[in-house]
Design a protein around this motif. Structure first.
Motif, PDB file in Angstrom:
ATOM      1  N   ASN A 108       0.727  -1.180   0.046  1.00  0.00           N
ATOM      2  CA  ASN A 108      -0.090   0.071   0.042  1.00  0.00           C
ATOM      3  C   ASN A 108       0.827   1.218  -0.087  1.00  0.00           C
ATOM      4  N   ILE A 117      -0.784   6.649   3.753  1.00  0.00           N
ATOM      5  CA  ILE A 117      -2.075   6.370   4.104  1.00  0.00           C
ATOM      6  C   ILE A 117      -3.303   6.350   2.893  1.00  0.00           C
ATOM      7  N   HIS A 129      -3.500   2.801   2.079  1.00  0.00           N
ATOM      8  CA  HIS A 129      -4.326   2.011   2.695  1.00  0.00           C
ATOM      9  C   HIS A 129      -5.885   1.983   2.278  1.00  0.00           C
ATOM     10  N   CYS A 134      -4.501  -7.603   7.921  1.00  0.00           N
ATOM     11  CA  CYS A 134      -4.747  -6.345   8.076  1.00  0.00           C
ATOM     12  C   CYS A 134      -3.626  -5.657   9.067  1.00  0.00           C
ATOM     13  N   GLU A 160       0.220   6.990  11.247  1.00  0.00           N
ATOM     14  CA  GLU A 160      -0.246   6.025  10.561  1.00  0.00           C
ATOM     15  C   GLU A 160      -1.034   4.981  11.087  1.00  0.00           C
ATOM     16  N   LEU A 185      -4.889   3.805  10.316  1.00  0.00           N
ATOM     17  CA  LEU A 185      -5.263   2.327  10.110  1.00  0.00           C
ATOM     18  C   LEU A 185      -6.514   2.181  11.163  1.00  0.00           C
TER      19      LEU A 185
END
Ligand code: IPE
Ligand code: IPE
Ligand code: MG
Length: 256
Positions: free
Chosen positions: A34, A46, A49, A75, A87, A91
């Motif tokens: 990602n 990000i 993600h 994940c 980060e 998430l």
């Protein structure tokens, strides 16, 4: 877009659909790449993600359509806590949003959610949404969608060992009774079929502490494609590759 596969071939237009008899019961996916996908486009990590959620949706839809029993998605690993707080916060936010926004689709597709890993380091708001979706989807008949969150294979084996020791100390288990099934039943994944196919996107040829026990005889499939760009065509290509493998489990090929 061309991408190189672990068997050295280039991805091509999809041929025939995978046949149900040759499908894996349990697919495990290391959703990697990602950050690199985003950085290559001048975007913050990000963003990768965020885009990756679309691929998660495609995977759950495809598994539902094909009737695959279980799919486990990596994940967050127990080692990912080493990442910058910003980060990690993102998430967690993304996971909470996913659990809320995908709830309707999870129910429509009849997916049964399951979460594996440690719960004690997750924020309460994430746990609350998780429990809600777990409860709502518990009776669903479809594919088991297993999210590995704060999951580590070594951590899982350590907690299984603690449980076994406790049962021995409390006199509920004899040491001589301990066998592979004893361990298996105390893993986070108890009751799930063994992993048949493990896919990793982002090109790294490593396991990164994922399902160490469960992948003993898994077929491996790695692609350079980063997770946000992993397509249904490529997923089906991995399934076709799986169908063509000669799985010997330590024995000999049929007819030998
Ligand atoms: C995988 O993508 C997602 C998580 C580990 C949460 P990465 O964030 O590891 O992306 P790369 O490997 O740095 O590109
Ligand atoms: C594995 O990816 C974990 C997840 C995909 C959640 P990492 O990016 O953390 O793995 P390493 O650090 O490259 O081994
Ligand atoms: Mg990575």
């Amino acid at each position: 877009m061309d991408s190189k596969q672990s068997d050295g071939s280039q991805s091509a237009a999809p041929r025939e659909r995978p046949q149900s008899g040759d499908l894996p019961d349990h697919v495990a996916i290391i959703m990697d790449g990602n950050g690199r996908w985003a950085q290559a486009r001048g975007l913050p990590r990000i963003e990768g993600h965020r885009r990756g959620v679309n691929t998660v949706r495609m995977i759950s839809e495809t598994c539902t359509e094909l009737g695959i029993d279980a799919v486990t998605l990596y994940c967050l690993s127990s080692e990912n806590w080493k990442r910058p707080q910003a980060e990690l916060d993102f998430l967690m936010h993304l996971l909470e949003q996913y659990l809320i926004e995908e709830r309707r689709l999870i129910m429509e597709q009849g997916l049964r959610l399951r979460v594996i890993g440690r719960r004690d380091r997750l924020p309460p708001n994430v746990l609350a949404e998780m429990d809600k979706t777990l409860e709502m989807s518990a009776g669903n008949p479809g594919t088991q969608l297993v999210l590995a969150v704060d999951y580590g294979g070594r951590d899982e084996l350590a907690q299984a060992t603690r449980r076994i020791c406790n049962e021995v100390l409390e006199g509920r288990l004899e040491i001589t009774e301990i066998d592979e099934q004893t361990v298996e039943n105390r893993l986070y994944t108890a009751g799930l079929p063994d992993v048949d196919l493990m896919i990793r996107t982002g090109g790294e040829m490593r396991v990164s502490n994922f399902l160490l026990w469960q992948i003993s005889y898994a077929e491996l499939w790695v692609t350079e494609t980063c997770w946000p760009e992993f397509s249904r065509e490529e997923f089906e290509q991995a399934l076709r590759s799986f169908a063509s493998r000669d799985r010997r489990f330590g024995g000999l090929s049929v007819g030998q």
